[in-house]
Design a protein around this motif. Structure first.
Motif, PDB file in Angstrom:
ATOM      1  N   ARG A 171      13.968  71.279  52.619  1.00 17.06           N
ATOM      2  CA  ARG A 171      14.129  69.825  52.585  1.00 17.06           C
ATOM      3  C   ARG A 171      15.511  69.464  52.044  1.00 17.06           C
ATOM      4  N   HIS A 213       6.710  67.628  51.987  1.00 16.81           N
ATOM      5  CA  HIS A 213       7.862  66.717  52.008  1.00 16.81           C
ATOM      6  C   HIS A 213       8.405  66.530  53.429  1.00 16.81           C
ATOM      7  N   ALA A 214       7.506  66.309  54.398  1.00 17.14           N
ATOM      8  CA  ALA A 214       7.936  66.277  55.794  1.00 17.14           C
ATOM      9  C   ALA A 214       7.277  65.145  56.559  1.00 17.14           C
ATOM     10  N   GLY A 268       9.875  72.310  54.284  1.00 20.59           N
ATOM     11  CA  GLY A 268       9.898  71.291  53.239  1.00 20.59           C
ATOM     12  C   GLY A 268      10.016  71.798  51.829  1.00 20.59           C
ATOM     13  N   ASP A 289      18.136  63.641  54.245  1.00 21.04           N
ATOM     14  CA  ASP A 289      17.079  64.471  54.816  1.00 21.04           C
ATOM     15  C   ASP A 289      17.653  65.640  55.620  1.00 21.04           C
ATOM     16  N   ARG A 343      13.756  64.893  52.464  1.00 26.35           N
ATOM     17  CA  ARG A 343      12.597  65.318  53.246  1.00 26.35           C
ATOM     18  C   ARG A 343      13.066  66.219  54.392  1.00 26.35           C
TER      19      ARG A 343
END
Length: 339
Positions: free
Chosen positions: A229, A175-176, A191, A234, A212
């Motif tokens: 995350r 998730h990055a 993440g 974010d 993210r």
């Protein structure tokens, strides 16, 4: 001299070249064509090696040094031993860092994908990358040119990693979106789910973490550091941040450009730190705070309120540094009287 089993030295360099690299001036009467072959500490440097003095505690070592060239501030020049050539710089440590980088540049990885790496067919790995044994790269992930994916690294689905990045052994990233020239040290975790749930007597209810981790360019993330995350917004790490080993950064945290976070710092969720703010080792920062640009947080401080731009705080709970020093002195005086 660095151990050649682990480090490859470049050069040699002339004094003229080193002065240009360091952005420093040369002491009077120096031979600009003189050759230097390496960098070394003051205590062991020889006549063809470069050293530096940045801390007055080491003046005695400086005066006894056999280094042929030393980077110093102009104020320390008169303490140099006879025969030593000097590079004069307002910030000797920074000037020396430029020289050391010239002698020991980071080499681009030799392109290779290990047979035991597991790369999804939809992932995009640039042809100049190196992927070590046991690495896993998920569906739709993208890895930029000259990046080095270490052994057993796990890169999740859809992750984007820029050019010239290094991911150390056993790091995990999900998730990055990561920029260029980012160095993620071994064992870092980036993440994963943030620590978010609604508490209640009938049981704590997990809140989905739908954001993210967005990491800028030129960032370093130390070994075994964890960056959660975001929950919806974010988690953001700005360009040029330097994050030490064993740091915990909670969900939705935002670090501005050039922040320095030292080992074992914990930053709770939704706190924002301005550009070039710094936190010393083991400092704890509670959630939803605003730490201003250029603020300084002392080691082991417990920060429970906003910190203004340029402010320096220490103690637990953290207070302005002058107040903390005064409190500490008063407690010491009281203890001595009681004894």
């Amino acid at each position: 001299m660095a151990d050649p089993r682990f480090f490859t030295v470049a050069g040699p360099y002339t004094l003229a070249s080193l002065a240009d690299i360091a952005k420093a001036s040369v002491s009077d009467g120096a031979d600009m064509a003189r050759i230097f072959k390496d960098v070394a500490p003051l205590e062991v440097a020889g006549p063809d090696e470069v050293s530096f003095l940045d801390n007055k505690k080491y003046v005695a070592a400086f005066q006894a040094s056999k280094a042929g060239l030393c980077v110093v501030s102009p104020e320390m020049a008169d303490k140099a031993p006879p025969g030593m050539t000097l590079l004069l710089a307002k910030d000797p440590y920074r000037a020396y860092a430029r020289i050391a980088q010239a002698f020991y540049p980071v080499a681009a990885p030799e392109p290779w994908i290990a047979p035991t790496a597991c790369i999804d067919s939809t992932a995009k790995v640039a042809p100049s990358c190196r992927v070590e044994p046991g690495a896993v790269i998920g569906a739709g992930a993208e890895i930029g040119e000259r990046s080095h994916v270490g052994p057993n690294v796990v890169i999740g689905r859809g992750v984007i990693i820029g050019e010239d990045c290094i991911l150390g052994a056993n790091a995990t990233v999900s998730h990055a979106v990561i920029g260029h020239k980012v160095n993620i040290y071994p064992g870092a975790r980036i993440g994963q789910d943030g620590f978010g749930f609604a508490m209640g007597a009938e049981g704590h209810l997990k809140v989905p973490q739908l954001g993210r981790v967005v990491i800028g360019n030129g960032v370093e993330i130390g070994a075994n550091t964890t960056i959660d995350r975001g929950a919806g917004p974010d988690t953001v790490i700005g360009d040029g941040c330097m994050i030490d080993n064993l740091v915990q950064i909670g969900h939705n945290v935002q670090l501005g450009r050039g922040c320095v976070i030292v080992a074992q710092v914990g930053i709770s969720g939704s706190t924002r730190m301005g550009d070039f703010a710094a936190a010393g080792g083991q400092a704890g920062i509670t959630g939803h705070l605003r730490i201003g640009a250029g603020a300084r947080i002392a080691a082991q401080a417990g920060v429970m309120r906003d910190v203004g731009p340029g402010e320096t705080v220490g103690g637990a709970p953290a207070v302005p540094m002058t107040e903390w020093l005064r409190q500490t002195a008063m407690i010491g005086k009281m203890a001595r009287k009681k004894g």
